[in-house]
Design a protein around this motif. Sequence first.
Motif, PDB file in Angstrom:
ATOM      1  N   GLU A   1       0.832  -1.202   0.000  1.00 52.65           N
ATOM      2  CA  GLU A   1       0.000   0.000   0.000  1.00 52.65           C
ATOM      3  C   GLU A   1       0.868   1.254   0.000  1.00 52.65           C
ATOM      4  O   GLU A   1       0.586   2.222  -0.723  1.00 52.65           O
ATOM      5  N   TRP A   2       1.938   1.239   0.787  1.00 51.61           N
ATOM      6  CA  TRP A   2       2.848   2.389   0.843  1.00 51.61           C
ATOM      7  C   TRP A   2       3.518   2.609  -0.518  1.00 51.61           C
ATOM      8  O   TRP A   2       3.607   3.737  -1.002  1.00 51.61           O
TER       9      TRP A   2
ATOM     10  N   GLN B   1       4.062   5.839  -5.519  1.00 47.62           N
ATOM     11  CA  GLN B   1       4.001   5.870  -6.988  1.00 47.62           C
ATOM     12  C   GLN B   1       2.913   6.813  -7.482  1.00 47.62           C
ATOM     13  O   GLN B   1       3.131   7.581  -8.430  1.00 47.62           O
ATOM     14  N   LEU B   2       1.742   6.775  -6.852  1.00 47.63           N
ATOM     15  CA  LEU B   2       0.638   7.630  -7.284  1.00 47.63           C
ATOM     16  C   LEU B   2       0.921   9.104  -6.994  1.00 47.63           C
ATOM     17  O   LEU B   2       0.611   9.979  -7.809  1.00 47.63           O
ATOM     18  N   LYS B   3       1.540   9.362  -5.861  1.00 45.74           N
ATOM     19  CA  LYS B   3       1.873  10.748  -5.501  1.00 45.74           C
ATOM     20  C   LYS B   3       2.866  11.345  -6.488  1.00 45.74           C
ATOM     21  O   LYS B   3       2.714  12.489  -6.925  1.00 45.74           O
TER      22      LYS B   3
ATOM     23  N   LEU C   1      -4.031   4.904 -11.763  1.00 49.17           N
ATOM     24  CA  LEU C   1      -3.831   3.560 -11.235  1.00 49.17           C
ATOM     25  C   LEU C   1      -2.349   3.336 -10.967  1.00 49.17           C
ATOM     26  O   LEU C   1      -1.483   4.022 -11.498  1.00 49.17           O
ATOM     27  N   SER C   2      -2.079   2.327 -10.139  1.00 46.35           N
ATOM     28  CA  SER C   2      -0.702   1.949  -9.830  1.00 46.35           C
ATOM     29  C   SER C   2      -0.582   0.429  -9.859  1.00 46.35           C
ATOM     30  O   SER C   2      -1.524  -0.289  -9.502  1.00 46.35           O
TER      31      SER C   2
ATOM     32  N   GLU D   1      12.737   6.224  -0.253  1.00 45.37           N
ATOM     33  CA  GLU D   1      13.625   6.791   0.766  1.00 45.37           C
ATOM     34  C   GLU D   1      13.269   8.242   1.062  1.00 45.37           C
ATOM     35  O   GLU D   1      13.201   8.660   2.227  1.00 45.37           O
ATOM     36  N   ASN D   2      13.024   9.022   0.016  1.00 42.16           N
ATOM     37  CA  ASN D   2      12.668  10.430   0.206  1.00 42.16           C
ATOM     38  C   ASN D   2      11.346  10.574   0.936  1.00 42.16           C
ATOM     39  O   ASN D   2      11.186  11.448   1.796  1.00 42.16           O
ATOM     40  N   ASN D   3      10.386   9.707   0.592  1.00 41.03           N
ATOM     41  CA  ASN D   3       9.081   9.775   1.252  1.00 41.03           C
ATOM     42  C   ASN D   3       9.201   9.449   2.732  1.00 41.03           C
ATOM     43  O   ASN D   3       8.609  10.136   3.572  1.00 41.03           O
TER      44      ASN D   3
END
Length: 519
Positions: free
Chosen positions: A324-325, A330-332, A338-339, A485-487
């Motif tokens: 989910e993370w 990816q979506l952000k 969709l992802s 990593e950035n997130n």
Amino acid sequence: MPHNDDTITLLYTSDMHGHWTRADGQSGGSLACAAQYAANIRNSHKHVWMIDNGDLLQGTPLASHVAQNEGECGAEMVGNLLRASGVDMAVPGNHDFDYGIPYLKGVIASSSCVWLAANIRHRSGKRLAESCHIAEFGARRIAFIGVTTRVPAWQYPDRLEGWEWHDEVLTVQAIVDHIRSNVDAIVVCYHGGVEREGALDQENAALRMAREVEGIDVLLTGHQHDRFVRREGKTLMLQPGSHGTSIGEVTLTFLTGEDSKEMVSEGRIADITGQEESGEVVAEVLKIRDRAEAGLGKVLCLCDSRLQLHDWHDLTCSEHPIVEWMHRVQLKESRAQLSAVAYAGEKQLKLSSGQLTRGDIQRIFPYMDSLSVFQIKGAELLSALEVSASWYDDKSQEPHADWLKPQLLLYQFIMFEGVRYTIDLSRPIGSRLRACHYQGQAVRHADSFTIVMTDYLAGQASRYPMLRRMKRLYGIKEPLARLLENNAGSQRMLRIDYTSNWEIIGGNVDVDSRNEEEA
């Protein structure tokens, strides 16, 4: 058979994936085990040649850190590691391109062994490495040809601009035709695997190579992490597993006089998990670890204990917080509708003291795959969901046999976000998708969506051929591992609260009335 001037021993590893030494306190294999095994063989055999068949530079947090953070110095350290291991020749694997051409070139320049890359050329005409190497063992001349699967060509469409992967079989055929009469034996080192019988496969071509190219005596394969010794016509074929757990061993014995080319080839796969490790290799890896320790241990954020993965089955039975993370990131970053995600990390993931470190990111996603946004038709999406639904064995949530060849293919099991879908195990494979909705509306064949996924997933022609028909709209420069990593580093506490968007019913799973009504 006697080990003299007429006997040549070839040792080879493949798909080491950064397992240069055993992890602290753990059993298993490593490059250091293979190096010591080879050293022992050299003590009793006159002619020994050691080969690494690719995917040496990637796969562990340590290997990733060296490539991403140590630059030219990191390439030199890996070169020293290869020198200490006694490797005579190497072929780049697809994942050896993960960190770009400059890093790989640095490793090649720093190492003392021969590198082969016959089917890889820049459009300017420059080569990455030699195409063929002829080694002399006493009076015998053995030709080695090195080729690499074409996966990087579509896995990294932006990162490897200008570099071209040519057909492995045609490349080998041209070289064999040119050198066959001047050597005593031909050995092809192919970082690629064995395709399924009768299937068109852009990723693996070992069968086609053995059947179509006359004159290959030995074909050393890899990429699939399989273990086998077999013959295809007159060609001896091997694959030695992965992660340094075993080593391939080929004996070439010339039976008669100096002018004769009569030869017997024998092969075996030797388990080296109990092998003592080479002290020289361990010493080089300790130097690398000392430099990397602080960087890998850097805490990015606190995290929810639910992010831990106790068993890989948890990923395929229901949506897991880690997946989910990954979808959310990816979506952000893409703003797609969709992802698509396939988990490719460690099958058990323990997070120390509720903290997420830089090393943990590499354990979750150990590759440098970049993301792209594609246009996907409803028909392609529904077909892809049916492929994912074929993961499950009849009436159970265990993987079907087709997903266990040549090993567990968890990294190809794609999960989708942005749609709600239901898989019904009571139905036969090919018609298990019971429902698929986008924003409350059933997905139709003519619908069109934007979807974000890695370029690797989009190019899996053998299992998800429909994804290769998607139109690529644009790429995202930063690799997925860096985005994760950035997130993580941007928040104090990583907590994933969500409701799963997919479910499994039927078979051995209870079917609730809500799902019956939805159908």
